[in-house]
Design an enzyme around this catalytic site. Sequence first.
Site: not given
Length: 113
Positions: A45-46, A49, A98-99
């Site tokens: 999910h990240d 980044k 996811h956000h």
Amino acid sequence: MPPTTKDSYTAEHAAEVARLSRLVGLDLGFNEEGLEWLVHGALLHDLGKISVAEEILGKPGPLTEEEWSAVKRHPEVGARMIEPIEPLFGAVPVVRHHHERPDGTGYPDGLEG
């Protein structure tokens, strides 16, 4: 090169998100395939980044509007990164959304419901 504190945190965070996502998926009645996509997406999910500068991710104080915009792009970046990888196609929506929030105030698409 030994792992950094951030690497350790990121790995632990992803594993915990995956564990909790699986439990929620079970409660929601996901089938095995759905659970697999959910867990893969949670683990990744990240991923987006990596496109955000370390100075922003590690900034101790509040982010500027421009910095916050850079952080808010990470779900889209991560989804684009895994989209061409056919075995991960089912994880793309998890990474991208996811956000999101039920009230529509999340990002990147402001989905509601």
